[in-house]
Design an enzyme around this catalytic site. Sequence first.
Site, PDB file in Angstrom:
ATOM      1  N   GLN A   1     -33.988  27.943   8.307  1.00  0.00           N
ATOM      2  CA  GLN A   1     -34.035  26.424   8.596  1.00  0.00           C
ATOM      3  C   GLN A   1     -34.162  26.257  10.134  1.00  0.00           C
ATOM      4  O   GLN A   1     -34.867  25.265  10.394  1.00  0.00           O
ATOM      5  CB  GLN A   1     -32.583  26.216   8.369  1.00  0.00           C
TER       6      GLN A   1
ATOM      7  N   HIS B   1     -19.305  26.744  12.540  1.00  0.00           N
ATOM      8  CA  HIS B   1     -19.608  25.533  13.238  1.00  0.00           C
ATOM      9  C   HIS B   1     -19.241  25.252  14.463  1.00  0.00           C
ATOM     10  O   HIS B   1     -19.838  25.007  15.246  1.00  0.00           O
ATOM     11  CB  HIS B   1     -19.187  24.513  12.203  1.00  0.00           C
TER      12      HIS B   1
ATOM     13  N   GLY C   1     -20.238  19.723   7.035  1.00  0.00           N
ATOM     14  CA  GLY C   1     -18.850  19.653   6.900  1.00  0.00           C
ATOM     15  C   GLY C   1     -18.145  20.887   6.291  1.00  0.00           C
ATOM     16  O   GLY C   1     -18.533  21.967   6.199  1.00  0.00           O
TER      17      GLY C   1
HETATM   18  P1  AMP Z   1     -23.748  23.785   7.284  1.00  0.00           P
HETATM   19  O1  AMP Z   1     -22.544  22.894   7.320  1.00  0.00           O
HETATM   20  O2  AMP Z   1     -23.513  25.229   6.214  1.00  0.00           O
HETATM   21  O3  AMP Z   1     -25.352  22.992   6.894  1.00  0.00           O
HETATM   22  O4  AMP Z   1     -24.253  24.368   8.490  1.00  0.00           O
HETATM   23  C1  AMP Z   1     -24.419  23.617   9.597  1.00  0.00           C
HETATM   24  C2  AMP Z   1     -24.901  24.516  11.040  1.00  0.00           C
HETATM   25  O5  AMP Z   1     -23.990  25.400  11.121  1.00  0.00           O
HETATM   26  C3  AMP Z   1     -26.142  25.050  10.533  1.00  0.00           C
HETATM   27  O6  AMP Z   1     -27.016  25.058  11.722  1.00  0.00           O
HETATM   28  C4  AMP Z   1     -25.807  26.561  10.201  1.00  0.00           C
HETATM   29  O7  AMP Z   1     -26.581  27.593  10.373  1.00  0.00           O
HETATM   30  C5  AMP Z   1     -24.515  26.683  10.962  1.00  0.00           C
HETATM   31  N1  AMP Z   1     -23.614  27.914  10.705  1.00  0.00           N
HETATM   32  C6  AMP Z   1     -23.031  27.779   9.437  1.00  0.00           C
HETATM   33  N2  AMP Z   1     -22.419  28.957   9.268  1.00  0.00           N
HETATM   34  C7  AMP Z   1     -22.592  29.716  10.461  1.00  0.00           C
HETATM   35  C8  AMP Z   1     -22.192  30.920  10.979  1.00  0.00           C
HETATM   36  N3  AMP Z   1     -21.112  31.811  10.139  1.00  0.00           N
HETATM   37  N4  AMP Z   1     -22.471  31.416  12.031  1.00  0.00           N
HETATM   38  C9  AMP Z   1     -23.291  30.693  13.048  1.00  0.00           C
HETATM   39  N5  AMP Z   1     -23.569  29.298  12.472  1.00  0.00           N
HETATM   40  C10 AMP Z   1     -23.442  28.843  11.364  1.00  0.00           C
END
Ligand code: AMP
Length: 283
Positions: free
Chosen positions: A148, A32, A26
């Site tokens: 991840q 995202h 979130g």
């Molecule tokens: P998180 O909410 O931080 O757990 O991220 C959810 C998903 O969004 C994960 O697969 C992250 O790698 C991806 N994500 C977060 N920030 C970025 C970004 N700046 N560019 C691309 N994907 C992202």
Amino acid sequence: MKLVQTLPLWPQGKPNETIGLVPTMGYLHEGHASLIRKARSQCDIVVVSIFVNPLQFGPNEDYERYPRDLDHDCHVAESAGADVIFAPSVDVMYPQEIKTTVTVNDLTDRLCGASRPGHFDGVTTVVSKLLNIVQPAKVYFGMKDAQQVAVVSRMIEDLNMPVEVVPCPIFREPDGLALSSRNVYLTEDERKQALVISQSLKLGTALLLKGSTPQDAIRIMKQNIEQMPDARIDYIELVSFPELLPVEPLKPVNEQEKKARLLIAAAVWIGKTRLIDNMEVVV
Ligand code: AMP
């Protein structure tokens, strides 16, 4: 768009259409949204899960203060093309003490795994649960969290899970800072200092491509980051992807193991905020 907060997610059984899942914690931003848009372009039904998973936070980490804003998330997800937001409570995801967890060995000992023990067990366990609940054909992850991607992909291969991982590129601010929900923690001054991470990754990539050894490139990157008063390096490493193995420190990158993709991966504290970023070195 439908908001679902309880189980089962599909009351009538699995829909007969391609489902794409974008798992998130979130506080959605354009990074995202880029994953959601990719899923929209490839799937009939796009599900965005929003769950701040307590299992993947250490005891002294930011679980309690992790930013949350479900109304804003619904807006971002819908604008990017999501059909369903699945936003369960902790009680819905963990109605009883969990006795079953999923562990990927070796790949989780390094990089973020070294400073966040148990973190990846939390990730692989919750991702397994989400895959079972949503039953997607494709699952979307950002390369911002490259480890991840490597760990979850390996879990899916090892356990023959019927889902395809779609890795998506890192989305950056115009000045280079990788978008992250945790950027909200940064003060204005820290936000400026945080730029040093992507700048150093760029510098490191350029040095490696000019023939510097990994050892020299990483030393220079470290010096560059350490010039910032509030920066403290957790790690900076050149590793192969998806194996995440360290490369030969004294060999230029174009002489490293053929075919391996190489990443410079970094985790840096800026004040009290730990940020991660990485860059692929394309030889
Ligand atoms: P998180 O909410 O931080 O757990 O991220 C959810 C998903 O969004 C994960 O697969 C992250 O790698 C991806 N994500 C977060 N920030 C970025 C970004 N700046 N560019 C691309 N994907 C992202």
